[in-house]
Scaffold this motif. Structure first.
Motif, PDB file in Angstrom:
ATOM      1  N   GLY B 114      -0.098  -9.554   2.160  1.00 52.93           N
ATOM      2  CA  GLY B 114      -1.223  -8.666   2.368  1.00 52.93           C
ATOM      3  C   GLY B 114      -2.230  -8.675   1.243  1.00 52.93           C
ATOM      4  O   GLY B 114      -2.050  -9.347   0.231  1.00 52.93           O
ATOM      5  N   VAL B 115      -3.312  -7.928   1.455  1.00 53.56           N
ATOM      6  CA  VAL B 115      -4.341  -7.779   0.417  1.00 53.56           C
ATOM      7  C   VAL B 115      -4.506  -6.301   0.077  1.00 53.56           C
ATOM      8  O   VAL B 115      -4.148  -5.422   0.871  1.00 53.56           O
ATOM      9  CB  VAL B 115      -5.714  -8.343   0.871  1.00 53.56           C
ATOM     10  CG1 VAL B 115      -5.644  -9.861   1.031  1.00 53.56           C
ATOM     11  CG2 VAL B 115      -6.194  -7.670   2.139  1.00 53.56           C
ATOM     12  N   GLU B 116      -5.030  -6.074  -1.112  1.00 49.31           N
ATOM     13  CA  GLU B 116      -5.328  -4.705  -1.575  1.00 49.31           C
ATOM     14  C   GLU B 116      -4.101  -3.813  -1.470  1.00 49.31           C
ATOM     15  O   GLU B 116      -4.199  -2.648  -1.084  1.00 49.31           O
ATOM     16  CB  GLU B 116      -6.539  -4.138  -0.815  1.00 49.31           C
ATOM     17  CG  GLU B 116      -7.770  -5.039  -0.970  1.00 49.31           C
ATOM     18  CD  GLU B 116      -9.111  -4.356  -0.695  1.00 49.31           C
ATOM     19  OE1 GLU B 116      -9.129  -3.281  -0.080  1.00 49.31           O
ATOM     20  OE2 GLU B 116     -10.146  -4.930  -1.132  1.00 49.31           O
ATOM     21  N   ILE B 117      -2.958  -4.361  -1.834  1.00 46.68           N
ATOM     22  CA  ILE B 117      -1.717  -3.584  -1.777  1.00 46.68           C
ATOM     23  C   ILE B 117      -1.344  -3.039  -3.156  1.00 46.68           C
ATOM     24  O   ILE B 117      -0.383  -2.286  -3.280  1.00 46.68           O
ATOM     25  CB  ILE B 117      -0.539  -4.444  -1.262  1.00 46.68           C
ATOM     26  CG1 ILE B 117      -0.279  -5.632  -2.205  1.00 46.68           C
ATOM     27  CG2 ILE B 117      -0.799  -4.925   0.162  1.00 46.68           C
ATOM     28  CD1 ILE B 117       1.031  -6.351  -1.915  1.00 46.68           C
ATOM     29  N   GLU B 118      -2.112  -3.391  -4.197  1.00 47.82           N
ATOM     30  CA  GLU B 118      -1.698  -3.049  -5.559  1.00 47.82           C
ATOM     31  C   GLU B 118      -2.062  -1.632  -5.974  1.00 47.82           C
ATOM     32  O   GLU B 118      -1.453  -1.083  -6.892  1.00 47.82           O
ATOM     33  CB  GLU B 118      -2.300  -4.048  -6.566  1.00 47.82           C
ATOM     34  CG  GLU B 118      -1.786  -5.481  -6.436  1.00 47.82           C
ATOM     35  CD  GLU B 118      -2.631  -6.343  -5.504  1.00 47.82           C
ATOM     36  OE1 GLU B 118      -3.525  -5.783  -4.817  1.00 47.82           O
ATOM     37  OE2 GLU B 118      -2.416  -7.560  -5.460  1.00 47.82           O
ATOM     38  N   ARG B 119      -3.068  -1.045  -5.313  1.00 48.16           N
ATOM     39  CA  ARG B 119      -3.602   0.213  -5.826  1.00 48.16           C
ATOM     40  C   ARG B 119      -2.566   1.326  -6.040  1.00 48.16           C
ATOM     41  O   ARG B 119      -2.599   1.998  -7.078  1.00 48.16           O
ATOM     42  CB  ARG B 119      -4.741   0.728  -4.928  1.00 48.16           C
ATOM     43  CG  ARG B 119      -5.324   2.041  -5.494  1.00 48.16           C
ATOM     44  CD  ARG B 119      -6.610   2.432  -4.847  1.00 48.16           C
ATOM     45  NE  ARG B 119      -7.555   1.342  -4.867  1.00 48.16           N
ATOM     46  CZ  ARG B 119      -8.748   1.384  -4.269  1.00 48.16           C
ATOM     47  NH1 ARG B 119      -9.119   2.476  -3.619  1.00 48.16           N
ATOM     48  NH2 ARG B 119      -9.563   0.361  -4.314  1.00 48.16           N
ATOM     49  N   PRO B 120      -1.645   1.557  -5.112  1.00 48.70           N
ATOM     50  CA  PRO B 120      -0.682   2.648  -5.355  1.00 48.70           C
ATOM     51  C   PRO B 120       0.067   2.463  -6.679  1.00 48.70           C
ATOM     52  O   PRO B 120       0.395   3.446  -7.347  1.00 48.70           O
ATOM     53  CB  PRO B 120       0.287   2.541  -4.170  1.00 48.70           C
ATOM     54  CG  PRO B 120      -0.448   1.779  -3.123  1.00 48.70           C
ATOM     55  CD  PRO B 120      -1.423   0.890  -3.822  1.00 48.70           C
ATOM     56  N   TYR B 121       0.295   1.223  -7.067  1.00 51.00           N
ATOM     57  CA  TYR B 121       1.044   0.965  -8.302  1.00 51.00           C
ATOM     58  C   TYR B 121       0.171   1.183  -9.528  1.00 51.00           C
ATOM     59  O   TYR B 121       0.605   1.764 -10.511  1.00 51.00           O
ATOM     60  CB  TYR B 121       1.609  -0.464  -8.295  1.00 51.00           C
ATOM     61  CG  TYR B 121       2.505  -0.712  -7.110  1.00 51.00           C
ATOM     62  CD1 TYR B 121       3.859  -0.385  -7.163  1.00 51.00           C
ATOM     63  CD2 TYR B 121       2.006  -1.240  -5.926  1.00 51.00           C
ATOM     64  CE1 TYR B 121       4.681  -0.581  -6.066  1.00 51.00           C
ATOM     65  CE2 TYR B 121       2.814  -1.449  -4.824  1.00 51.00           C
ATOM     66  CZ  TYR B 121       4.145  -1.117  -4.895  1.00 51.00           C
ATOM     67  OH  TYR B 121       4.954  -1.301  -3.807  1.00 51.00           O
ATOM     68  N   THR B 122      -1.079   0.698  -9.463  1.00 48.36           N
ATOM     69  CA  THR B 122      -1.950   0.881 -10.641  1.00 48.36           C
ATOM     70  C   THR B 122      -2.259   2.362 -10.840  1.00 48.36           C
ATOM     71  O   THR B 122      -2.407   2.820 -11.970  1.00 48.36           O
ATOM     72  CB  THR B 122      -3.275   0.101 -10.491  1.00 48.36           C
ATOM     73  OG1 THR B 122      -3.922   0.495  -9.283  1.00 48.36           O
ATOM     74  CG2 THR B 122      -3.017  -1.405 -10.459  1.00 48.36           C
ATOM     75  N   ALA B 124      -0.212   4.950  -9.925  1.00 46.32           N
ATOM     76  CA  ALA B 124       0.991   5.701 -10.318  1.00 46.32           C
ATOM     77  C   ALA B 124       1.516   5.263 -11.682  1.00 46.32           C
ATOM     78  O   ALA B 124       2.120   6.062 -12.401  1.00 46.32           O
ATOM     79  CB  ALA B 124       2.079   5.522  -9.257  1.00 46.32           C
ATOM     80  N   PHE B 125       1.303   4.005 -12.025  1.00 46.73           N
ATOM     81  CA  PHE B 125       1.862   3.469 -13.275  1.00 46.73           C
ATOM     82  C   PHE B 125       0.769   2.756 -14.064  1.00 46.73           C
ATOM     83  O   PHE B 125       0.839   1.543 -14.301  1.00 46.73           O
ATOM     84  CB  PHE B 125       3.016   2.501 -12.960  1.00 46.73           C
ATOM     85  CG  PHE B 125       4.013   3.037 -11.968  1.00 46.73           C
ATOM     86  CD1 PHE B 125       4.876   4.075 -12.317  1.00 46.73           C
ATOM     87  CD2 PHE B 125       4.092   2.523 -10.676  1.00 46.73           C
ATOM     88  CE1 PHE B 125       5.797   4.578 -11.399  1.00 46.73           C
ATOM     89  CE2 PHE B 125       5.011   3.019  -9.750  1.00 46.73           C
ATOM     90  CZ  PHE B 125       5.856   4.048 -10.114  1.00 46.73           C
ATOM     91  N   PRO B 126      -0.243   3.521 -14.491  1.00 45.00           N
ATOM     92  CA  PRO B 126      -1.409   2.879 -15.106  1.00 45.00           C
ATOM     93  C   PRO B 126      -1.069   2.159 -16.413  1.00 45.00           C
ATOM     94  O   PRO B 126      -1.807   1.260 -16.823  1.00 45.00           O
ATOM     95  CB  PRO B 126      -2.364   4.059 -15.359  1.00 45.00           C
ATOM     96  CG  PRO B 126      -1.503   5.275 -15.360  1.00 45.00           C
ATOM     97  CD  PRO B 126      -0.368   4.997 -14.437  1.00 45.00           C
ATOM     98  N   ASP B 127       0.028   2.533 -17.055  1.00 48.00           N
ATOM     99  CA  ASP B 127       0.343   1.922 -18.347  1.00 48.00           C
ATOM    100  C   ASP B 127       1.340   0.781 -18.226  1.00 48.00           C
ATOM    101  O   ASP B 127       1.716   0.180 -19.237  1.00 48.00           O
ATOM    102  CB  ASP B 127       0.881   2.986 -19.307  1.00 48.00           C
ATOM    103  CG  ASP B 127      -0.150   4.092 -19.526  1.00 48.00           C
ATOM    104  OD1 ASP B 127      -1.360   3.761 -19.535  1.00 48.00           O
ATOM    105  OD2 ASP B 127       0.253   5.266 -19.636  1.00 48.00           O
ATOM    106  N   ASN B 128       1.803   0.506 -17.017  1.00 48.41           N
ATOM    107  CA  ASN B 128       2.756  -0.594 -16.856  1.00 48.41           C
ATOM    108  C   ASN B 128       2.034  -1.886 -16.491  1.00 48.41           C
ATOM    109  O   ASN B 128       1.027  -1.871 -15.795  1.00 48.41           O
ATOM    110  CB  ASN B 128       3.771  -0.266 -15.757  1.00 48.41           C
ATOM    111  CG  ASN B 128       4.781   0.754 -16.225  1.00 48.41           C
ATOM    112  OD1 ASN B 128       4.507   1.957 -16.208  1.00 48.41           O
ATOM    113  ND2 ASN B 128       5.937   0.270 -16.675  1.00 48.41           N
ATOM    114  N   GLU B 129       2.597  -2.961 -16.957  1.00 48.51           N
ATOM    115  CA  GLU B 129       2.032  -4.253 -16.575  1.00 48.51           C
ATOM    116  C   GLU B 129       2.380  -4.527 -15.114  1.00 48.51           C
ATOM    117  O   GLU B 129       3.502  -4.256 -14.663  1.00 48.51           O
ATOM    118  CB  GLU B 129       2.611  -5.353 -17.472  1.00 48.51           C
ATOM    119  CG  GLU B 129       1.902  -6.653 -17.246  1.00 48.51           C
ATOM    120  CD  GLU B 129       2.358  -7.745 -18.223  1.00 48.51           C
ATOM    121  OE1 GLU B 129       2.868  -7.443 -19.322  1.00 48.51           O
ATOM    122  OE2 GLU B 129       2.194  -8.911 -17.845  1.00 48.51           O
ATOM    123  N   LEU B 130       1.424  -5.067 -14.373  1.00 46.87           N
ATOM    124  CA  LEU B 130       1.640  -5.348 -12.956  1.00 46.87           C
ATOM    125  C   LEU B 130       1.386  -6.824 -12.685  1.00 46.87           C
ATOM    126  O   LEU B 130       0.317  -7.347 -13.002  1.00 46.87           O
ATOM    127  CB  LEU B 130       0.695  -4.482 -12.103  1.00 46.87           C
ATOM    128  CG  LEU B 130       0.798  -4.647 -10.583  1.00 46.87           C
ATOM    129  CD1 LEU B 130       2.169  -4.234 -10.060  1.00 46.87           C
ATOM    130  CD2 LEU B 130      -0.297  -3.823  -9.872  1.00 46.87           C
TER     131      LEU B 130
END
Lengths: 321, 321
Positions: B114-122, B124-130
């Protein structure tokens, strides 16, 4: 005195005496017409026993055709009215099917779905009168030679391409006398497009997912939106073809569909039972008209492409079997 | 000497150790990583026996996870890498699913479609590397705790939203050492869109008619035309989002698909088995991006509307049952 002597009833030949053809044939037979039928299937049975018709509104309409023909070639006397009641399918050549039974006086009557289906008849029989008609009827073949009429029955009938001829009036009067509401239209092509606004949207969509009912198609905003978009494209195409549709038609189609209990379209049922679908009459002809008139119809194009895919999958499956 | 001492292997937690998660977990376990898994189903069996993996290219990859967790809440030590390998489904809250297992040092790795699936992670976890990754692999769960890897296995991996971090290089090196071709991409989002050009066209179309294979979808000109139109709309949307696709991609996708034996898409298989489909990640997010960027995408809109109808029909069927 002349006015006391009833005019002789016209002779009628019904090509494709399935559920719809059988039903309307029965109504005319009850009005005293000599009715012959052409049946590809159930020929022996119907020759022996006639057609059994149980009508929810008109009672027992069972009747025995004067002759049950296997093909038009067996017709010895061309009829006054030749009713074409088959589905409009790629596998059927409508002209070849009826040609031997068409006399110079024969009025050809199409009781069929779709738009722009008349051309093969006007080309092959340029000197014959052509009536075009739409049936709004819930009727089905429940067993060989057995038809059940569940509801409705309304016909819209007119001369093609426009007007209302004497032959149209006479046929309509017989249907009315037989209990069938028959609206004469001097613009039957516009009426054809109006019905197609519903059919070209709901029928193809209903085949997707393996057979959807009207409730599923209208359950989501996104679903209703594409039904409306498809309908808008049919309206735009109809207008470009000179048959503009009335304001509010789409809202009425949607609201009317919501008021009815959920049901499956004829195309969904054909799909489920593995029968050939009326893709070209109901959708392909609209798509081709849109292309010809340069109307943008991306929703209809998508539905049409999907139906081609489904057809290809069926053909491949049939090849395997 | 320091360079002779192997660096300690990172700890890995795999959320959603189904076919894909189980396969990549096994590769890392064979590289010496401590691998824990979160499994909602098959928990008892896998706790007792491990995961059996028969790979066509890598042989027997069966392994026993260090711990088999029922949920992230059971995780006592946040891992170095947390691989999210679930399908992207409306019924799953990805953030809630992993939150208890995310430590400050944890690198979150999405191996998903899929596309644009990353937002929930960025968010919720803005300080973690993704890290964001795409798997090109034919793998399936053949029985509880049993996975069969049939072909391929290639990963594309990069930092989100762009670049290639040290953590990405380290993970890629482990996959490569384990026999998995792993391409590092400094523009993984563009790679996601590239895969989605195929997926957003073929997957939704394949659900129509009850499940079509690639051959049926490409058998007719009309069918291929709507696949191409859908792909063009995805490309236009990707470009509007800043991720233009390369010239010739669509031709390559079509030609590549024709070269392979006919097969059913993951969405068609999910449909046939009554499983939830990845509609939003693969198509809904593209449609929403097109609307946001004001890109005309009528083919995708139609496919999306049809999938909503199919979903509604399933929900109604489930309600009945």
């Amino acid at each position: 005195m002349a006015q006391d002597e009833p005019a002789p009833k016209p002779t009628v030949l019904v090509a494709g005496a399935g559920a719809i053809g059988g039903f309307y044939a029965a109504v005319l037979a009850r009005q005293g017409c000599d009715v012959d039928v052409i049946m590809r299937s159930d020929h022996e049975l119907v020759s022996a026993r006639g057609i059994t018709i149980d009508s929810a509104t008109l009672g027992d309409l069972s009747f025995r055709p004067r002759q049950v023909l296997r093909s038009a070639a067996e017709c010895r006397m061309p009829p006054d009215y030749l009713l074409v009641c088959t589905k409009v399918l790629g596998s059927l050549d409508p002209v070849a099917m009826i040609r031997p039974a068409v006399g110079s006086h024969t009025v050809i009557v199409l009781i069929q779905n779709g738009v722009e289906i008349e051309r093969p008849y006007t080309e092959a029989f340029p000197d014959n009168e052509l009536l075009s008609s739409l049936a709004f009827v819930a009727v089905s073949r429940v067993a060989p030679g057995e038809v059940r009429h569940k509801a409705y029955g309304h016909l819209v009938l007119g001369s093609f391409p426009s007007g209302v001829s004497e032959a149209a009036r006479r046929l309509a009067a017989m249907f009315e006398a037989g209990g069938i509401n028959c609206t004469l239209s001097d613009d039957v092509v516009t009426a054809r497009w109006e019905k197609c606004v519903w059919n070209a949207a709901f029928n193809p969509a209903s085949v997707c997912g393996g057979g959807l009912d009207t409730a599923a198609m209208l359950a989501s905003e996104e679903g209703e939106a594409i039904i409306r978009r498809a309908m808008n494209e049919v309206c735009a195409t109809a207008a470009a073809c000179g048959h503009p549709q009335r304001e509010g038609l789409i809202d009425d189609h949607i609201a009317g569909t919501r008021r009815m209990p959920p049901y499956k379209t004829s195309m969904a049922l054909d799909f489920e039972y593995g029968r050939e679908m009326e893709v070209e009459a109901i959708l392909g002809n609209v798509v081709r008209a849109a292309r010809r008139e340069q109307v943008s119809a991306p929703t209809l194009e998508t539905l049409y492409g999907l139906l081609q895919m489904i057809g290809a999958a069926r053909d491949a499956g049939a090849g395997r079997g």
